[in-house]
Design a protein around this motif. Structure first.
Motif, PDB file in Angstrom:
ATOM      1  N   LEU A   1       0.820  -1.212   0.000  1.00 18.57           N
ATOM      2  CA  LEU A   1       0.000   0.000   0.000  1.00 18.57           C
ATOM      3  C   LEU A   1       0.857   1.267   0.000  1.00 18.57           C
ATOM      4  N   ALA A   2       1.903   1.284   0.805  1.00 18.70           N
ATOM      5  CA  ALA A   2       2.733   2.488   0.914  1.00 18.70           C
ATOM      6  C   ALA A   2       3.459   2.800  -0.389  1.00 18.70           C
ATOM      7  N   ILE A   3       4.113   1.813  -0.963  1.00 17.85           N
ATOM      8  CA  ILE A   3       4.851   2.067  -2.209  1.00 17.85           C
ATOM      9  C   ILE A   3       3.883   2.380  -3.349  1.00 17.85           C
ATOM     10  N   SER A   4       2.752   1.693  -3.392  1.00 18.05           N
ATOM     11  CA  SER A   4       1.738   1.990  -4.418  1.00 18.05           C
ATOM     12  C   SER A   4       1.203   3.409  -4.259  1.00 18.05           C
ATOM     13  N   ALA A   5       0.957   3.821  -3.015  1.00 15.00           N
ATOM     14  CA  ALA A   5       0.469   5.184  -2.768  1.00 15.00           C
ATOM     15  C   ALA A   5       1.487   6.216  -3.222  1.00 15.00           C
ATOM     16  N   LEU A   6       2.761   5.991  -2.916  1.00 11.48           N
ATOM     17  CA  LEU A   6       3.796   6.921  -3.383  1.00 11.48           C
ATOM     18  C   LEU A   6       3.813   6.992  -4.903  1.00 11.48           C
ATOM     19  N   GLY A   7       3.707   5.837  -5.549  1.00 10.97           N
ATOM     20  CA  GLY A   7       3.690   5.817  -7.014  1.00 10.97           C
ATOM     21  C   GLY A   7       2.489   6.548  -7.585  1.00 10.97           C
ATOM     22  N   LEU A   8       1.321   6.329  -7.005  1.00 12.80           N
ATOM     23  CA  LEU A   8       0.107   6.993  -7.488  1.00 12.80           C
ATOM     24  C   LEU A   8       0.141   8.498  -7.239  1.00 12.80           C
ATOM     25  N   ILE A   9       0.578   8.904  -6.054  1.00 17.51           N
ATOM     26  CA  ILE A   9       0.687  10.342  -5.756  1.00 17.51           C
ATOM     27  C   ILE A   9       1.704  10.985  -6.686  1.00 17.51           C
ATOM     28  N   GLY A  10       2.811  10.301  -6.928  1.00 23.41           N
ATOM     29  CA  GLY A  10       3.823  10.828  -7.849  1.00 23.41           C
ATOM     30  C   GLY A  10       3.298  10.966  -9.263  1.00 23.41           C
ATOM     31  N   ALA A  11       2.546   9.973  -9.726  1.00 18.61           N
ATOM     32  CA  ALA A  11       1.974  10.050 -11.074  1.00 18.61           C
ATOM     33  C   ALA A  11       0.948  11.174 -11.166  1.00 18.61           C
ATOM     34  N   TRP A  12       0.141  11.314 -10.137  1.00 20.60           N
ATOM     35  CA  TRP A  12      -0.901  12.351 -10.134  1.00 20.60           C
ATOM     36  C   TRP A  12      -0.291  13.756 -10.064  1.00 20.60           C
ATOM     37  N   SER A  13       0.753  13.924  -9.229  1.00 19.82           N
ATOM     38  CA  SER A  13       1.341  15.248  -9.021  1.00 19.82           C
ATOM     39  C   SER A  13       2.445  15.591 -10.015  1.00 19.82           C
ATOM     40  N   HIS A  14       2.893  14.599 -10.774  1.00 19.80           N
ATOM     41  CA  HIS A  14       4.009  14.759 -11.713  1.00 19.80           C
ATOM     42  C   HIS A  14       5.328  15.075 -11.005  1.00 19.80           C
ATOM     43  N   TYR A  15       5.424  14.704  -9.724  1.00 18.64           N
ATOM     44  CA  TYR A  15       6.663  14.805  -8.969  1.00 18.64           C
ATOM     45  C   TYR A  15       7.109  13.393  -8.630  1.00 18.64           C
ATOM     46  N   PRO A  16       8.351  13.052  -8.927  1.00 17.01           N
ATOM     47  CA  PRO A  16       8.801  11.691  -8.600  1.00 17.01           C
ATOM     48  C   PRO A  16       8.868  11.511  -7.083  1.00 17.01           C
ATOM     49  N   LEU A  17       8.294  10.428  -6.597  1.00 17.01           N
ATOM     50  CA  LEU A  17       8.293  10.145  -5.160  1.00 17.01           C
ATOM     51  C   LEU A  17       8.819   8.753  -4.834  1.00 17.01           C
ATOM     52  N   VAL A  18       9.118   7.957  -5.836  1.00 17.57           N
ATOM     53  CA  VAL A  18       9.562   6.582  -5.594  1.00 17.57           C
ATOM     54  C   VAL A  18      10.971   6.393  -6.137  1.00 17.57           C
ATOM     55  N   VAL A  19      11.830   5.887  -5.269  1.00 18.67           N
ATOM     56  CA  VAL A  19      13.170   5.461  -5.664  1.00 18.67           C
ATOM     57  C   VAL A  19      13.395   4.089  -5.042  1.00 18.67           C
ATOM     58  N   ALA A  20      14.268   3.314  -5.624  1.00 24.87           N
ATOM     59  CA  ALA A  20      14.505   1.939  -5.161  1.00 24.87           C
ATOM     60  C   ALA A  20      14.819   1.844  -3.668  1.00 24.87           C
ATOM     61  N   PRO A  21      15.616   2.749  -3.087  1.00 30.17           N
ATOM     62  CA  PRO A  21      15.897   2.621  -1.658  1.00 30.17           C
ATOM     63  C   PRO A  21      14.647   2.666  -0.768  1.00 30.17           C
ATOM     64  N   PHE A  22      13.559   3.237  -1.263  1.00 30.87           N
ATOM     65  CA  PHE A  22      12.335   3.268  -0.463  1.00 30.87           C
ATOM     66  C   PHE A  22      11.760   1.863  -0.274  1.00 30.87           C
ATOM     67  N   GLY A  23      12.082   0.950  -1.171  1.00 31.83           N
ATOM     68  CA  GLY A  23      11.678  -0.437  -0.964  1.00 31.83           C
ATOM     69  C   GLY A  23      12.333  -0.994   0.283  1.00 31.83           C
ATOM     70  N   ALA A  24      13.601  -0.669   0.488  1.00 31.41           N
ATOM     71  CA  ALA A  24      14.310  -1.121   1.689  1.00 31.41           C
ATOM     72  C   ALA A  24      13.780  -0.409   2.931  1.00 31.41           C
ATOM     73  N   SER A  25      13.430   0.861   2.803  1.00 27.93           N
ATOM     74  CA  SER A  25      12.820   1.572   3.935  1.00 27.93           C
ATOM     75  C   SER A  25      11.495   0.924   4.308  1.00 27.93           C
ATOM     76  N   ALA A  26      10.737   0.495   3.302  1.00 28.81           N
ATOM     77  CA  ALA A  26       9.449  -0.158   3.551  1.00 28.81           C
ATOM     78  C   ALA A  26       9.639  -1.491   4.280  1.00 28.81           C
ATOM     79  N   VAL A  27      10.721  -2.202   3.973  1.00 30.44           N
ATOM     80  CA  VAL A  27      11.014  -3.451   4.689  1.00 30.44           C
ATOM     81  C   VAL A  27      11.141  -3.161   6.184  1.00 30.44           C
ATOM     82  N   LEU A  28      11.875  -2.117   6.524  1.00 24.53           N
ATOM     83  CA  LEU A  28      12.034  -1.762   7.934  1.00 24.53           C
ATOM     84  C   LEU A  28      10.736  -1.241   8.539  1.00 24.53           C
ATOM     85  N   LEU A  29      10.039  -0.364   7.829  1.00 25.89           N
ATOM     86  CA  LEU A  29       8.806   0.233   8.354  1.00 25.89           C
ATOM     87  C   LEU A  29       7.715  -0.787   8.634  1.00 25.89           C
ATOM     88  N   PHE A  30       7.584  -1.764   7.760  1.00 25.20           N
ATOM     89  CA  PHE A  30       6.475  -2.705   7.885  1.00 25.20           C
ATOM     90  C   PHE A  30       6.916  -4.088   8.352  1.00 25.20           C
TER      91      PHE A  30
END
Length: 181
Positions: free
Chosen positions: A43-72
């Protein structure tokens, strides 16, 4: 014959100890924790991707996948706390941007950026393992100052806010965060 038996017994004891220690260091996760980690990260990575696509600002980078591992997957970890994620990732972006501006994109600059990020993260008490990947990525991408704000700072803040909301909606969850600063 007695000496061989004694040595054999010592080897068996040592192997048992190593096996027991190995179990102590590798956590076991209940099935509800596994499902929760999967769902939260998805949900978190998908939300970042959707918000980034909607706002036209990049919000997802590969290291965030590793941050998500720790967060969740390990939200109780000191390395998964908001301070570590937001400041650690932002520090990695800032260091890589400054390294690129001052030193260029030579292969050794990647090592300098990652090393500085680790040292500063330890010194400033905001160590976050994915921040090393943020620094490495910054050098690989020839990062400019905008890289610090978007995707890194804004994406890190949103990722943490999504995690806080997700963990608060789970009644049996471990409280997250343990501390903000």
């Amino acid at each position: 014959m007695v000496a061989i038996d004694t040595v054999g017994a010592m080897v068996v004891r040592r192997l048992r100890l190593q096996r027991e220690r190995g179990r102590a260091f590798q956590p076991r996760f209940a099935s509800d924790e596994i499902v929760s980690a999967w769902l939260g990260a998805a949900l978190a990575i998908s939300a970042l991707g959707l918000i980034g696509a909607w706002s036209h600002y990049p919000l997802v980078v590969a290291p965030f996948g590793a941050s998500a591992v720790l967060l969740f997957g390990a939200p109780a970890s000191p390395l998964a706390q908001p301070r570590n994620i937001v400041l650690g990732n932002t520090l990695g972006a800032l260091v890589s941007t400054l390294c690129v501006l001052a030193l260029g994109q030579q292969p050794w600059v990647m090592g300098v950026a990652v090393g500085l990020t680790i040292g500063l993260g330890q010194g400033l008490r905001c160590l976050h393992p994915p921040a090393g990947a943020v620094a490495l990525l910054g050098v690989l991408l020839d990062a400019r100052p905008a890289y610090v704000l978007s995707p890194i700072l804004s994406g890190s803040v949103l990722l943490v806010l999504i995690a806080v909301l997700f963990h608060r909606l789970r009644p049996a969850a471990v409280p997250y965060p343990h501390h903000w600063l």
